[in-house]
Scaffold this motif. Structure first.
Motif, short mmCIF file in Angstrom:
data_model
loop_
_atom_site.label_atom_id
_atom_site.label_comp_id
_atom_site.label_asym_id
_atom_site.label_seq_id
_atom_site.Cartn_x
_atom_site.Cartn_y
_atom_site.Cartn_z
N CYS A 162 111.09 -54.67 8.35
CA CYS A 162 111.80 -55.43 7.32
C CYS A 162 111.90 -54.64 6.01
CB CYS A 162 111.08 -56.77 7.06
SG CYS A 162 111.27 -57.96 8.41
N PHE A 163 112.74 -55.11 5.11
CA PHE A 163 113.02 -54.41 3.85
C PHE A 163 112.58 -55.26 2.67
CE2 PHE A 163 116.09 -53.29 7.08
CZ PHE A 163 116.12 -51.91 7.05
N THR A 164 112.00 -54.61 1.66
CA THR A 164 111.62 -55.32 0.45
C THR A 164 112.85 -55.49 -0.45
OG1 THR A 164 111.08 -53.30 -0.78
CG2 THR A 164 109.32 -54.32 0.55
N ALA A 165 112.74 -56.39 -1.41
CA ALA A 165 113.83 -56.59 -2.36
C ALA A 165 114.09 -55.31 -3.15
CB ALA A 165 113.49 -57.73 -3.31
N ASN A 180 116.54 -60.52 -7.11
CA ASN A 180 115.92 -61.82 -6.86
C ASN A 180 116.55 -62.92 -7.72
OD1 ASN A 180 113.97 -61.26 -4.84
ND2 ASN A 180 112.65 -60.29 -6.36
N SER A 181 116.86 -62.60 -8.96
CA SER A 181 117.51 -63.58 -9.84
C SER A 181 118.88 -63.95 -9.30
CB SER A 181 117.64 -63.01 -11.26
OG SER A 181 116.36 -62.78 -11.82
N PHE A 182 119.61 -62.96 -8.79
CA PHE A 182 120.92 -63.20 -8.20
C PHE A 182 120.81 -64.14 -7.00
CE2 PHE A 182 123.84 -61.82 -4.76
CZ PHE A 182 125.04 -62.22 -5.31
N LEU A 183 119.82 -63.90 -6.13
CA LEU A 183 119.63 -64.74 -4.94
C LEU A 183 119.21 -66.15 -5.31
CD1 LEU A 183 117.89 -62.13 -2.61
CD2 LEU A 183 120.26 -62.90 -2.52
N VAL A 184 118.46 -66.29 -6.40
CA VAL A 184 118.10 -67.63 -6.87
C VAL A 184 119.34 -68.35 -7.39
CG1 VAL A 184 116.85 -68.90 -8.67
CG2 VAL A 184 115.70 -67.07 -7.41
N GLN A 195 105.62 -67.26 -5.52
CA GLN A 195 106.37 -66.35 -4.66
C GLN A 195 107.77 -66.91 -4.40
OE1 GLN A 195 104.89 -66.24 -0.54
NE2 GLN A 195 103.72 -68.08 -0.99
N TYR A 196 108.67 -66.03 -3.94
CA TYR A 196 110.00 -66.46 -3.57
C TYR A 196 109.98 -66.99 -2.15
CZ TYR A 196 111.88 -64.12 -7.69
OH TYR A 196 112.16 -63.75 -8.99
N ARG A 197 110.70 -68.11 -1.92
CA ARG A 197 110.83 -68.69 -0.60
C ARG A 197 112.31 -68.98 -0.35
NH1 ARG A 197 106.91 -67.25 1.82
NH2 ARG A 197 107.55 -68.67 3.47
N LEU A 198 112.75 -68.87 0.91
CA LEU A 198 114.12 -69.21 1.25
C LEU A 198 114.34 -70.72 1.08
CD1 LEU A 198 114.81 -67.08 4.45
CD2 LEU A 198 115.60 -66.65 2.13
N THR A 199 115.50 -71.10 0.63
CA THR A 199 115.83 -72.52 0.55
C THR A 199 116.03 -73.04 1.98
OG1 THR A 199 118.18 -71.96 0.31
CG2 THR A 199 116.91 -72.32 -1.71
N PRO A 200 115.85 -74.36 2.20
CA PRO A 200 115.94 -74.93 3.56
C PRO A 200 117.20 -74.54 4.32
CG PRO A 200 115.06 -76.57 2.06
CD PRO A 200 115.45 -75.39 1.21
N TYR A 224 94.29 -62.43 -0.97
CA TYR A 224 95.44 -62.43 -0.08
C TYR A 224 96.70 -62.76 -0.86
CZ TYR A 224 91.54 -63.17 3.14
OH TYR A 224 90.36 -63.07 3.81
N ASN A 225 97.80 -62.12 -0.46
CA ASN A 225 99.08 -62.40 -1.10
C ASN A 225 100.19 -62.26 -0.06
OD1 ASN A 225 101.01 -62.78 -3.27
ND2 ASN A 225 101.48 -60.62 -3.01
N THR A 226 101.08 -63.24 0.03
CA THR A 226 102.23 -63.13 0.92
C THR A 226 103.50 -63.01 0.08
OG1 THR A 226 102.44 -65.54 1.05
CG2 THR A 226 101.15 -64.46 2.78
N TYR A 227 104.44 -62.24 0.56
CA TYR A 227 105.71 -62.10 -0.14
C TYR A 227 106.83 -61.96 0.88
CZ TYR A 227 104.87 -57.07 0.64
OH TYR A 227 104.61 -55.85 1.21
#
Length: 244
Positions: A162-165, A180-184, A195-200, A224-227
């Motif tokens: 996978c690829f990071t932002a 990230n701001s654009f995707l929000v 953290q950032y999460r995908l919308t439903p 621990y940290n998830t992203y």
């Protein structure tokens, strides 16, 4: 109530053997119709009725039925009654939730995020039960690094490739913050819980995965940290979106 299935419990002091055992130790998370009813504030028989009505279409597409089970529930008078219920995977749960109101569907999505985060953390709490005595502090440190590294490798299998932002943003000369701001703004992801999460709407399209990272506090406590990281499909989706 979450049903967790373990396949293979072999333990060894060999790192390669441990990693093979860890990969074979698959956890299957399921949510019962009783859990859904409680979480959404619905009558259980209404949830069961909705599942039965939607099962034929699901069976036609997936060639499988929902798992039917039962649970014993303590009654107000102190007795115990056994209730039939369904045990559903995340995908099955969210399929059923398509007929629910928006707030109920949101509760289920957030609950599944919580369960999956807990599962990742539990993987790191598992330790071999037959470790030999270690002679020196350096040997202890080396062994612990192998254990944590092996478990991190297993936990992040889904995010391999996978690829990071940051990596995607560089293609357009952007910073990760700007992307990230654009995707929000486009309502593809949201910020919550640190953290950032995908919308439903985009959560089940195979666009992204969770990646787990670890660190140590000054007192040696694991943190621990998830992203969010993006699959190749997700990267192509973002690139097409930015170009438009």
């Amino acid at each position: 109530m979450i049903t967790t299935t373990f396949i293979s419990t072999t333990t060894s002091t060999s790192l390669s053997t441990r990693k093979a055992a860890q990969r074979g130790q698959q956890q299957e998370l399921r949510m019962t119709s009783l859990d859904i009813a409680e979480l959404c504030g619905k009558q259980h028989f209404h949830v069961m009725e909705a599942i039965r009505k939607m099962e034929p279409a699901w069976q036609k597409v997936s060639s499988s039925k929902f798992r039917l089970s039962s649970r014993k529930v303590i009654q107000p008078n102190g007795g115990v009654r056994e209730f039939p219920c369904y045990e559903l995977t995340k995908t099955e749960t969210l399929y059923i939730a398509t007929k629910f109101k928006d707030d109920m569907r949101a509760k289920l999505v957030l609950r599944w995020e919580e369960l999956e985060r807990e599962r990742l953390e539990q993987r790191f709490l598992q330790r071999p039960t037959e470790l030999r005595l270690l002679a020196t502090a350096q040997e202890v440190l080396h062994e612990s690094e192998e254990i944590v590294g092996g478990q991190l490798d297993v936990a992040n299998e889904d995010s391999d490739g996978c690829f990071t932002a940051t990596e995607i943003a560089k293609v357009f000369g952007m910073s990760a913050h700007d992307l990230n701001s654009f995707l929000v703004d486009m309502k593809i992801q949201r910020w919550g819980g640190g953290q950032y999460r995908l919308t439903p709407q985009y959560a089940e399209l195979g666009l992204a995965a969770d990646r787990l990272s670890i660190g140590y506090s000054l007192k040696g406590k694991l943190k621990y940290n998830t992203y969010l990281v993006w699959t190749e499909k997700g990267r192509n989706f973002i690139m097409d979106l930015v170009k438009r």
